[in-house]
Design a protein around this motif. Structure first.
Motif, mmCIF file in Angstrom:
data_model
loop_
_atom_site.group_PDB
_atom_site.id
_atom_site.type_symbol
_atom_site.label_atom_id
_atom_site.label_comp_id
_atom_site.label_asym_id
_atom_site.label_seq_id
_atom_site.Cartn_x
_atom_site.Cartn_y
_atom_site.Cartn_z
ATOM 1 N N ARG A 1 12.915 6.596 10.162
ATOM 2 C CA ARG A 1 13.529 5.299 9.869
ATOM 3 C C ARG A 1 14.061 5.354 8.446
ATOM 4 N NH1 ARG A 1 13.385 5.287 14.015
ATOM 5 N NH2 ARG A 1 12.387 4.093 15.634
ATOM 6 N N GLN B 1 -2.823 6.168 15.547
ATOM 7 C CA GLN B 1 -1.627 6.993 15.234
ATOM 8 C C GLN B 1 -1.877 8.492 15.309
ATOM 9 O OE1 GLN B 1 0.738 4.993 15.289
ATOM 10 N NE2 GLN B 1 0.205 3.112 14.231
ATOM 11 N N PHE C 1 5.800 5.934 7.955
ATOM 12 C CA PHE C 1 6.827 6.018 8.998
ATOM 13 C C PHE C 1 7.441 4.676 9.352
ATOM 14 C CE2 PHE C 1 2.526 5.736 10.670
ATOM 15 C CZ PHE C 1 2.590 4.578 11.411
ATOM 16 N N CYS C 2 6.919 3.575 8.796
ATOM 17 C CA CYS C 2 7.152 2.257 9.396
ATOM 18 C C CYS C 2 8.069 1.360 8.574
ATOM 19 C CB CYS C 2 5.793 1.578 9.580
ATOM 20 S SG CYS C 2 5.904 -0.014 10.385
ATOM 21 N N ILE D 1 11.916 -1.536 14.811
ATOM 22 C CA ILE D 1 10.879 -0.504 14.805
ATOM 23 C C ILE D 1 11.265 0.683 15.674
ATOM 24 C CG2 ILE D 1 9.340 -1.170 16.715
ATOM 25 C CD1 ILE D 1 7.109 -1.128 14.435
ATOM 26 N N ARG D 2 12.070 0.431 16.660
ATOM 27 C CA ARG D 2 12.464 1.495 17.569
ATOM 28 C C ARG D 2 13.753 2.174 17.115
ATOM 29 N NH1 ARG D 2 8.024 0.697 18.670
ATOM 30 N NH2 ARG D 2 7.199 -0.322 20.504
ATOM 31 N N ASP E 1 -2.096 3.164 19.600
ATOM 32 C CA ASP E 1 -0.763 3.746 19.450
ATOM 33 C C ASP E 1 -0.920 5.145 18.864
ATOM 34 O OD1 ASP E 1 0.444 1.351 20.182
ATOM 35 O OD2 ASP E 1 0.935 0.753 18.133
ATOM 36 N N PHE E 2 -0.067 6.056 19.312
ATOM 37 C CA PHE E 2 -0.067 7.427 18.788
ATOM 38 C C PHE E 2 1.355 7.836 18.440
ATOM 39 C CE2 PHE E 2 -3.746 7.031 21.443
ATOM 40 C CZ PHE E 2 -4.736 7.645 20.693
ATOM 41 N N ILE E 3 1.481 8.600 17.372
ATOM 42 C CA ILE E 3 2.786 9.172 17.022
ATOM 43 C C ILE E 3 2.677 10.688 17.105
ATOM 44 C CG2 ILE E 3 4.485 9.493 15.191
ATOM 45 C CD1 ILE E 3 3.880 6.688 14.220
ATOM 46 N N PHE F 1 4.427 7.533 20.967
ATOM 47 C CA PHE F 1 5.821 7.619 20.520
ATOM 48 C C PHE F 1 6.075 8.965 19.867
ATOM 49 C CE2 PHE F 1 4.003 3.388 19.834
ATOM 50 C CZ PHE F 1 4.813 2.609 20.642
ATOM 51 N N LYS F 2 7.279 9.433 20.065
ATOM 52 C CA LYS F 2 7.710 10.613 19.334
ATOM 53 C C LYS F 2 8.134 10.135 17.941
ATOM 54 C CE LYS F 2 11.678 12.566 20.567
ATOM 55 N NZ LYS F 2 12.647 13.388 21.288
ATOM 56 N N TYR F 3 7.688 10.823 16.892
ATOM 57 C CA TYR F 3 8.085 10.371 15.555
ATOM 58 C C TYR F 3 9.609 10.351 15.447
ATOM 59 C CZ TYR F 3 9.406 10.195 10.767
ATOM 60 O OH TYR F 3 10.050 9.821 9.619
ATOM 61 N N SER F 4 10.137 9.244 14.943
ATOM 62 C CA SER F 4 11.580 9.222 14.683
ATOM 63 C C SER F 4 11.819 8.588 13.312
ATOM 64 C CB SER F 4 12.330 8.506 15.797
ATOM 65 O OG SER F 4 12.267 7.130 15.625
ATOM 66 N N PRO G 1 -4.364 0.535 16.921
ATOM 67 C CA PRO G 1 -3.603 1.769 16.709
ATOM 68 C C PRO G 1 -4.293 2.716 15.737
ATOM 69 C CG PRO G 1 -2.160 -0.125 16.616
ATOM 70 C CD PRO G 1 -3.563 -0.660 16.622
HETATM 71 N N1 5AD Z 1 8.437 6.680 14.829
HETATM 72 C C1 5AD Z 1 7.648 6.643 15.935
HETATM 73 N N2 5AD Z 1 6.798 5.627 16.204
HETATM 74 C C2 5AD Z 1 6.758 4.598 15.344
HETATM 75 N N3 5AD Z 1 6.028 3.469 15.347
HETATM 76 C C3 5AD Z 1 6.359 2.760 14.265
HETATM 77 N N4 5AD Z 1 7.294 3.391 13.545
HETATM 78 C C4 5AD Z 1 7.556 4.556 14.188
HETATM 79 C C5 5AD Z 1 8.419 5.662 13.942
HETATM 80 N N5 5AD Z 1 9.175 5.713 12.849
HETATM 81 C C6 5AD Z 1 5.030 3.163 16.365
HETATM 82 C C7 5AD Z 1 3.608 3.152 15.760
HETATM 83 C C8 5AD Z 1 3.283 1.686 15.731
HETATM 84 C C9 5AD Z 1 4.057 1.185 16.937
HETATM 85 C C10 5AD Z 1 4.296 -0.284 16.970
HETATM 86 O O1 5AD Z 1 5.283 1.873 16.882
HETATM 87 O O2 5AD Z 1 2.733 3.839 16.625
HETATM 88 O O3 5AD Z 1 1.892 1.421 15.822
#
Ligand code: 5AD
Ligand code: SF4
Length: 500
Positions: free
Chosen positions: A387, A313, A209-210, A92-93, A351-353, A382-385, A311
């Motif tokens: 996948r 987001q 995003f996941c 996930i990271r 959780d927030f993106i 988290f900063k969007y990254s 979460p």
């Molecule tokens: N970029 C950033 N944050 C993410 N999460 C999941 N995928 C990504 C991504 N591509 C975060 C979401 C999720 C948490 C477990 O990780 O906020 O709820």
């Protein structure tokens, strides 16, 4: 704070005892955690498991150790000299694969040293990166003996046997989750006063995003009877608090003990009947699955702790739609209101993106507004990254890095303030805490508040494993100090402000 790694604030369910701070630091730096080592008895083979990622991965590492114990494997403290090394990965990271390959590079030397001395080291890669990138792993690191996805752990003994004979790697990444739970042995190593129990795996929600739906597969719920039996075993081994785990834990809908399909609320009611099980939690939930019965359970089940990780987001409906979340910001607000109506002292985490593709400055402002309105006790941001393989990764209008950093920083400073405010609001409150272990200083114990905060107090070690009444004397940014009150828990009115 701007950082490439997703930054995590506050506490979470991952650390049962006093190691919260070390663990938080580890997660900040993306460092993996080892399995709690015990000395390998004479004549036993040594197993080293390195775990990245969420509590579900920690749980899985424990189960892999359980499955290998009958083969004579006992946990080792280091990979050097171990007979088997498992890297349990998380996808996930960011940069999960790179971290894995650099770890594998180090282990290759240890494996070669062992073999030069006439020994053998079986090297296994497990978890979500194994699931997603099995072929890449065997191509880039041909010295890996076993690659197995999260659903294949029950097959480990057979795979170890095959690997010790095979020339090439043994790859298993396509088992359904039912088989995994049916075939894993009963957990053997006691987890301590706080125990984790996986009741659900996988996800069918496909947030833009996941990677979870691709790596952990379809949603699967374990039957209630299996969950209740495991909970009883954990309590018999000393657990006083059980955290139910699942990627979508509140989507749990398993076969009940009466043959009907139960929801999570029904399961929680059944678990609350287990004597000596003082506390229950569940994580991680999705707003879409917070049904009426589950919300009502928070008011009806005293063992259910007044803290929920839910979460959201984003606070922008436009972004929530782009994320395929299936709920609006207002729907989240209504859930928060109903939860607090059911249980007034319930605290929320989320959780927030920051910077999902297409997120505008206005969308970001809507997220800050939602945070202001709800008030979180803690949260992860988290900063969007991107996948690879997920829809958001190739979506147009990717937000520039510098802008993502700026937005993340704003979200985090707001959340940090809210966490500190929440911790301070506990000062002077009387509540029950679960004593989980020794504290950092002599004469201290470590404990957990009902709201998941780490607590430390002067108290004898004899209290470990007990729920005791205390008064919160001082709040810190990430923990609380407390004074143990005499008498049993429940003798003191809960959440009463102490006289000034
Ligand atoms: N970029 C950033 N944050 C993410 N999460 C999941 N995928 C990504 C991504 N591509 C975060 C979401 C999720 C948490 C477990 O990780 O906020 O709820
Ligand atoms: Fe990922 Fe969304 Fe499923 Fe959570 S609900 S595991 S964020 S796809």
């Amino acid at each position: 704070m701007t950082t490439e790694m997703p930054t995590i604030m506050g506490t979470d369910l991952r650390t049962p005892q006093a190691a919260e701070a070390a663990d938080a630091a580890r997660r900040q730096s993306g460092e993996p955690s080892g399995l709690r080592p015990r000395p390998a008895p004479e004549g036993m083979k040594r197993l080293f498991v390195k775990t990245w990622g969420c509590q579900m991965n920690v749980y899985d590492s424990g189960r892999m150790a359980d499955v290998l114990a009958p083969l004579g494997y006992a946990p080792a403290e280091t990979a050097e000299g171990a007979d088997m090394v498992i890297l349990n990965t998380c996808h996930i990271r960011e940069k999960a694969a790179e971290k894995l390959f650099s770890e594998l590079g180090r282990l290759r030397a240890a494996k070669q040293a062992k073999e030069a001395a006439g020994g053998r080291m079986v090297l296994a890669v497990a978890g979500c990166v194994a699931q997603a990138e099995g072929a890449e792993i065997t191509a880039r690191a041909p010295y890996v003996d076993i690659v197995l996805g999260p659903q294949g752990y029950h097959r480990l003994p057979e795979m170890v046997a095959r690997a010790t004979r095979a020339a090439g790697a043994v790859i298993e990444t396509d088992f359904p989750a039912e088989q995994k739970f049916d075939h894993l042995p009963e957990a053997s190593a006691p987890q301590g006063p706080i125990a984790f129990l996986t009741i659900q795996e996988g996800c069918d929600k496909f947030c833009s995003f996941c990677v979870v739906p691709y790596t952990r597969g379809a949603e699967y719920s374990r039957p209630a009877a299996a969950v209740i039996a495991e909970a009883r075993r954990l309590v018999a081994q000393g657990a006083r608090e059980i955290a139910l785990l699942g990627q979508n834990v509140n989507a749990w809908h398993g076969e009940g003990t009466d043959g009907a399909t139960w929801n999570l609320a029904r399961l929680l009611h059944a678990l609350a009947e287990i004597p000596d099980l003082a506390r229950l939690r569940y994580t991680t939930s999705h707003p879409r699955d917070m049904d009426e019965a589950l919300i009502a359970a928070h008011g009806a089940i005293p063992q259910l702790m007044p803290f929920l990780h839910l979460p959201v987001q984003s606070g922008s409906d436009r972004v929530l739609r782009a994320m395929n979340r299936g709920h609006t910001a207002d729907a989240f607000r209504r859930i928060a209101d109903r939860l607090r109506a059911a249980r007034a002292d319930l605290a929320l985490s989320s959780d927030f993106i920051a910077g999902h593709p297409g997120e505008t400055a206005q969308d970001h402002a809507a997220t800050l507004k939602l945070i202001e309105e709800i008030g979180f006790a803690q949260a992860f941001s988290f900063k969007y990254s991107p996948r690879p393989g997920t829809p958001a990764a190739t979506a147009p209008l990717q937000v520039p890095e510098a802008e993502k950093d700026r937005r993340l920083h704003e979200i985090q400073s707001l959340l940090r303030d809210q966490q500190e405010r929440f911790n301070r609001s506990r000062e002077g409150i009387r509540c029950d805490i679960l004593v989980t272990g020794l504290g950092r200083h002599p004469g201290q114990v470590a404990a957990r508040s009902p709201w998941l905060q780490p607590v430390h107090a002067e108290a004898p070690a004899a209290l470990i494993g007990q729920v005791v009444a205390c008064e919160i004397t001082e709040a810190h940014p990430n923990s609380l100090a407390a004074r143990i009150l005499g008498g049993a828990a429940g003798d003191h009115p809960r959440e009463e402000k102490a006289a000034a």
